[in-house]
Design a protein around this motif. Structure first.
Motif, short mmCIF file in Angstrom:
data_model
loop_
_atom_site.label_atom_id
_atom_site.label_comp_id
_atom_site.label_asym_id
_atom_site.label_seq_id
_atom_site.Cartn_x
_atom_site.Cartn_y
_atom_site.Cartn_z
N ALA C 265 0.71 -1.20 0.04
CA ALA C 265 -0.07 -0.05 -0.11
C ALA C 265 0.75 1.34 -0.07
CB ALA C 265 -1.01 0.08 1.28
N PHE C 266 0.44 2.21 -0.69
CA PHE C 266 1.21 3.54 -0.81
C PHE C 266 0.67 4.61 0.27
CE2 PHE C 266 2.08 2.48 -5.56
CZ PHE C 266 3.21 2.63 -5.44
N PHE C 267 1.50 5.27 0.72
CA PHE C 267 1.11 6.55 1.69
C PHE C 267 2.04 7.64 1.23
CE2 PHE C 267 4.36 6.68 4.76
CZ PHE C 267 5.19 5.39 4.69
N PRO C 268 1.62 8.97 1.49
CA PRO C 268 2.29 10.09 1.18
C PRO C 268 3.69 10.21 1.83
CG PRO C 268 0.00 10.65 1.72
CD PRO C 268 0.43 9.33 2.07
N GLY C 269 4.70 10.53 1.11
CA GLY C 269 6.15 10.75 1.59
C GLY C 269 6.74 12.01 1.38
N THR C 277 5.92 3.04 0.70
CA THR C 277 4.86 1.84 0.74
C THR C 277 4.83 1.53 2.38
OG1 THR C 277 6.71 0.29 0.34
CG2 THR C 277 5.31 1.25 -1.56
N ARG C 278 3.75 1.01 2.99
CA ARG C 278 3.54 0.44 3.99
C ARG C 278 4.37 -0.81 4.33
NH1 ARG C 278 1.42 4.31 7.11
NH2 ARG C 278 -0.51 5.26 5.89
N LYS D 100 -4.73 7.82 -9.68
CA LYS D 100 -4.28 7.06 -8.60
C LYS D 100 -3.34 6.28 -9.08
CE LYS D 100 -8.98 7.37 -6.40
NZ LYS D 100 -10.00 6.77 -5.64
N TYR D 101 -2.17 5.82 -8.02
CA TYR D 101 -1.25 4.92 -8.54
C TYR D 101 -1.72 3.41 -7.71
CZ TYR D 101 1.97 8.77 -9.56
OH TYR D 101 2.62 9.70 -10.08
N ARG D 102 -1.93 2.50 -8.72
CA ARG D 102 -2.24 1.24 -8.32
C ARG D 102 -1.23 0.64 -7.54
NH1 ARG D 102 -3.38 -1.51 -13.69
NH2 ARG D 102 -1.51 -0.14 -14.21
N THR D 316 -1.88 10.89 -7.77
CA THR D 316 -0.66 11.38 -8.57
C THR D 316 -0.17 12.83 -7.91
OG1 THR D 316 -1.98 12.45 -10.36
CG2 THR D 316 -1.18 10.07 -10.46
N ARG D 317 -0.85 13.35 -6.97
CA ARG D 317 -0.36 14.62 -6.51
C ARG D 317 -0.02 14.23 -4.86
NH1 ARG D 317 -4.76 15.55 -9.05
NH2 ARG D 317 -6.08 15.56 -7.00
N PHE D 318 0.01 12.90 -4.70
CA PHE D 318 0.43 12.29 -3.49
C PHE D 318 -0.30 12.54 -2.20
CE2 PHE D 318 3.96 13.01 -6.41
CZ PHE D 318 4.32 11.87 -6.71
N GLU D 319 -1.64 12.60 -2.49
CA GLU D 319 -2.57 12.48 -1.57
C GLU D 319 -3.18 11.48 -1.05
OE1 GLU D 319 -4.98 15.00 -3.59
OE2 GLU D 319 -4.05 17.07 -3.22
N PRO D 320 -3.45 11.14 0.40
CA PRO D 320 -4.02 9.64 0.46
C PRO D 320 -5.42 9.27 -0.17
CG PRO D 320 -3.77 11.05 2.38
CD PRO D 320 -3.20 11.78 1.22
N THR D 321 -5.65 8.11 -0.46
CA THR D 321 -6.80 7.91 -0.99
C THR D 321 -6.99 6.40 -1.05
OG1 THR D 321 -8.28 8.09 -3.01
CG2 THR D 321 -5.89 7.79 -3.44
#
Lengths: 362, 362, 362, 362
Positions: C265-269, C277-278, D100-102, D316-321
């Protein structure tokens, strides 16, 4: 194995003269470069047959189709495949070639190498192969222009024994395109056109010299020892069909001079070219590396091998015979060679610019 | 990145003029080839400084040492590393070079490229770099001779404005080595030697043309399109220091002819050359592939950049200044360029011979 | 042909186990990088024989000598040649090898390939070949650290059936070097050392797994399709002697999971890693390109082929016989494999970092 | 830059998932090899979507068109270009991907690398890219079969935690093709199919292991040091989408054995395999060179990243979703991976066979 050119901006060409298509895959084009199909088509139109009275009258529209690597007009950084379908195929013109080797063509050497040969139109040895180079070269020019401000202008310098006067520092594309022989020296251009017409009527052919100037290169492109800029440019040009000689800067003529006549004195310049030279006998390259001056090259193209006269030769079973050219051929390749030379110079320079950027980040 | 040459018979050279050593690693030499150190040394001796009155008087024994890849005098198929130590190092001769750029040398372009430079002796841009090429070329010659019967002879064809007459079909190594300028045309050779002496006394320098013949190549070597034999030979020669032009067969002079004058008529021959040509304006290569005739090349070398006269230049901080050559230099590189040209031709041909063998098993 | 690694940061190794020397030429090292001989020597000392009780007792000082490409401690941008002389050569230990093929060694396959073989010490198939890799890897580490802040730590993860626990995010060089088996899990390290001693006494051998973490890579390294980072790292490790398996991230174990368990899972860095990634089951590489997380690899090394027990084999004339190992060999290559793995990872990453810089200027 | 594979039998692939076409150029195919379009189509059909109930239901006919390099059904020795048009393009399925990034896909890393990305279908990171590999692999198989008698069989060995029993010495293509999961162990195949159905219904995905046997290779293929056969095969397989691990012969499991258990004893054989081994823990490769025994490999494929469940990610703007998979995807890539693995093994082996022929003439 020999259809790849370049290390970082790499092109792979394919296609026989009379097969399904000719084309090219460009791998390593930087991302986000505008890829404008009209830019590519314009270069292909300068190369294509039937464009004027002094080139082959074979008719091909040579319309390019981009299959991959581009989205919304921008390069993706992935391979860009470009295709041109083959159209005007009068294979019957080539029946004699099936049984006889045309002198100074590649028929015999292809058979010697592969034991098989695409007979019609010369197959892979046809100048049609250069479609892929010219399409890829159009991309290379765009990258060089956009990223570094480089401009490349080729021109016909000599046809048969007619020499033009051209200043590589100032010659423009417009001057080159102002006549069908692509020689920016107007009066000489007219004489060249007349000579080509005359030779064509005589069923014979002639060659000549294409010059090329690359302006705006940064100092530092080229690699010491084997991948000197002269070496890679030389390979690029000598890989063109019918090219039998290449020189950079003073070239062969430079051997008539002494060192004190030949050396290019330095004087202070401005960034990014802090040292400039009074003369440019080096042709913009010293120690194999660009010095920021205009890169100046010349390539010699032999007379077209196909002539409409009877010549001595052998059959494919190596019996003596004679052959006479048929089909539609260029009496002089020079006008169409100009965009090919520009393409090869562009492909060489963009590759070295990227190699330099890898090394230094600039 | 630019110190590798060849695809299958690959060489990697290294070494600055005044560092610990210069050398080469040859990867891809076929196994069980006799590797005779005397063969290699003989070629290095033809290249080395101090060999005669008309070359630089720098003294280097240039003794080669084989470090790997050979056992009991036979190649193992693994990399063959060869080393020549650097000896006669008068670095003080180069003090001026630290602060000033020598005109038409690589000092400025190396600094522009790397931001750093081995000052003494020109570093990697020195002709000393060619030690590795010549050592590797000696191996290449052996492989070509043993496996395919190829013979390569280089010779000085022109010094300044003095032209020799040489027949590439018959010229021998003995004729070439019969005088110190390596020109097989005796009377012209004497004039050349006198001219070089004269120019040296004047503190100036001159260039010229080296010719080379490769006899005994089989038909079929070379790859279509980019890796044409002309292209790879051209790159090979243009990578040599001071080389500014290359031509194959008729070259630039061929542009004065018509197709009917230039085409090489075929006649029946014998295996493995079942088709022969009456003339050889193609220089043994058609469509980028060898046709079995003698391969004929010429390479132009500019006048040596180092001269003993005052010249305008800039400092490394780009202020105007003047510089005058010091140290021991060649007034004319031609005599020493002959083994270099032969080496590069041999390296190109052996690589293509192996590429052809991969494709066809022959 | 197979002794070159890398496209832009290219290394060429050479040398047999019992020849004159082993070494490497590094071509493409960026200029002005500090080249510290002690850094290189330190890595070679981690690789060298005789360093501890659990490795081969062959004595080689493995002192490196830099021959070119460096001036005043800085890289020149030109090829850096490094040499290590061969010293402790008891060729008589290898007499039996001349006539018999050692099982699971390269004796037979070298003879099958080349028809000739350097018998003593395994020639080019000896682990001594890795000297060149490790020396070049030390340079690669320096470039990666200086230009991009990358840190690479290898460690022994498994010996025979003994598994260590190691966290790739936190493991340090100091922990790895705290014991002679190079396993940062202290209690398991002791058991591993005991196991190796035991196996040695039994005249047998064992293998294991080396892990490696590369921390600090930027997102964007690696090329789509064939030159994926996993692919080039895999090739790099599988080219090491005795390596028979490689995995990245979750590797073979990942096949036991479902996608919902395996996806990271991605989260903002923060820049330059705006997405984090988590979990890191991808091992820092997605779609063949680095994502900025720690790159995590594992390489399996088979038990050393040389054992002191009698084994069935054939002579070089293919008659049945038996053979028993002699000479001084590693009962377990793992401790010495750690610097080799680090070197290959560094060489792969620096090459891709430069390729990325060519493409994007970053 | 990363879309080329091979040195002598070189392939260049191109094409995004939803662009104009995907394809490949094969350069270096020996001349006069029968090129049968049905052979190529058969392999593409094994790879194509929609072939069975357990793969993605995307419909593409994947009909191949040969554009060049072939005349009268025989290879010409020149580049063979092959094209497959893209057809079933539901780009709207991919709208979410634009923003969104998969997780565990290549979306983020492509953006990080290039600053641009072909959104629909994953672009170049799509498994659709493998069309070119499989088409080229079909040619490679033909060359290997015709010139050297080599046979390559891939098979599914593990799906999730279900292991099959397969003997690499005897497994046949017919056994593999007898069921839709391509596992030659019938009862296990049924369980695998049921598992894949089950996982698909749950909106999840699974991975597994593909095995591959190459029978009939001659001793002597592979190059010492970096281009060991293990290394190049490992790179080939790890370049496949979703592959995270490779092992040859005993692989990771071999680390549980001692040398006396692991070594492969030699016994006399017959030409061209004069030495045979009792066991084959080496997997047909010793010292990086084939020994004539069956080459045995295994490749681990992670669970497909696209799942129909909600997952944490960033825009793609690095916000959580969060994101949930859409579109038609494979719940398990293994059945379609089998022809891909075979293709990559064939491409690696044919390249090394030609390299060996260059070196030795055999």
């Amino acid at each position: 194995m020999g259809s790849t050119f370049g290390h970082l901006f790499r092109i792979h060409t394919f296609g026989e003269s009379h097969g399904g298509a000719v084309g090219v895959v460009v791998d390593g084009c930087p991302p986000r470069i505008p890829v404008v199909v009209e830019d590519i088509q314009r270069e292909l139109d300068r190369r294509k047959p039937g464009q004027s009275a002094i080139v082959t009258q074979r008719k091909e529209s040579d319309t390019v189709r981009i299959l991959s690597g581009v989205e919304n007009g921008l390069s993706l950084g992935t391979p860009i495949a470009m295709l041109v379908a083959n159209e005007d195929q009068r294979s019957r013109d080539y029946d004699a070639m099936r049984e006889k080797y045309r002198p100074s063509h590649a028929d015999y050497t292809y058979d010697a190498k592969y034991g098989i040969r695409a007979v019609a139109g010369g197959g892979r040895a046809s100048a049609r192969e250069t479609v892929g180079r010219v399409a890829a070269g159009a991309l290379a020019k765009r990258v060089l222009g956009d990223l570094w401000g480089v401009e490349i202008v080729g021109y016909v310098l000599k046809v048969h024994d007619l020499w033009a006067e051209v200043d590589p520092e100032t010659v423009t594309l417009e001057q080159v395109e102002s006549n069908i022989v692509r020689c920016p020296d107007g009066p000489v251009a007219e004489a060249m056109i007349a000579r080509i017409e005359e030779v064509r009527k005589a069923g014979d052919s002639i060659g000549g010299i294409v010059g090329c100037a690359a302006r705006g290169c940064l100092p530092g492109w080229g690699e010491p020892v084997f991948d000197k800029l002269e070496a890679d440019l030389g390979k690029a040009l000598l890989s063109l069909p019918a090219c039998k000689g290449v020189e950079i800067g003073s070239g062969f003529g430079g051997t008539d001079l002494t060192g004190s006549q030949h050396n290019d004195a330095f004087f202070p310049g401005d960034q990014p070219r802090p040292a400039r030279t009074r003369t440019n006998l080096s042709g913009g390259i010293q120690g194999g590396i660009s010095n920021g001056e205009t890169i100046v090259l010349r390539a010699a193209f032999k007379p077209t091998a196909t002539i409409m006269r009877e010549q001595e030769t052998v059959t494919t079973r190596f019996e003596p015979t004679t052959i006479q050219g048929r089909g539609r051929h260029d009496p002089c390749v020079l006008p169409r060679a100009v965009p090919m030379v520009e393409a090869m110079v562009a492909l060489t320079l963009v590759d070295h610019a990227l190699r330099h950027r890898a090394l230094t980040g600039r």
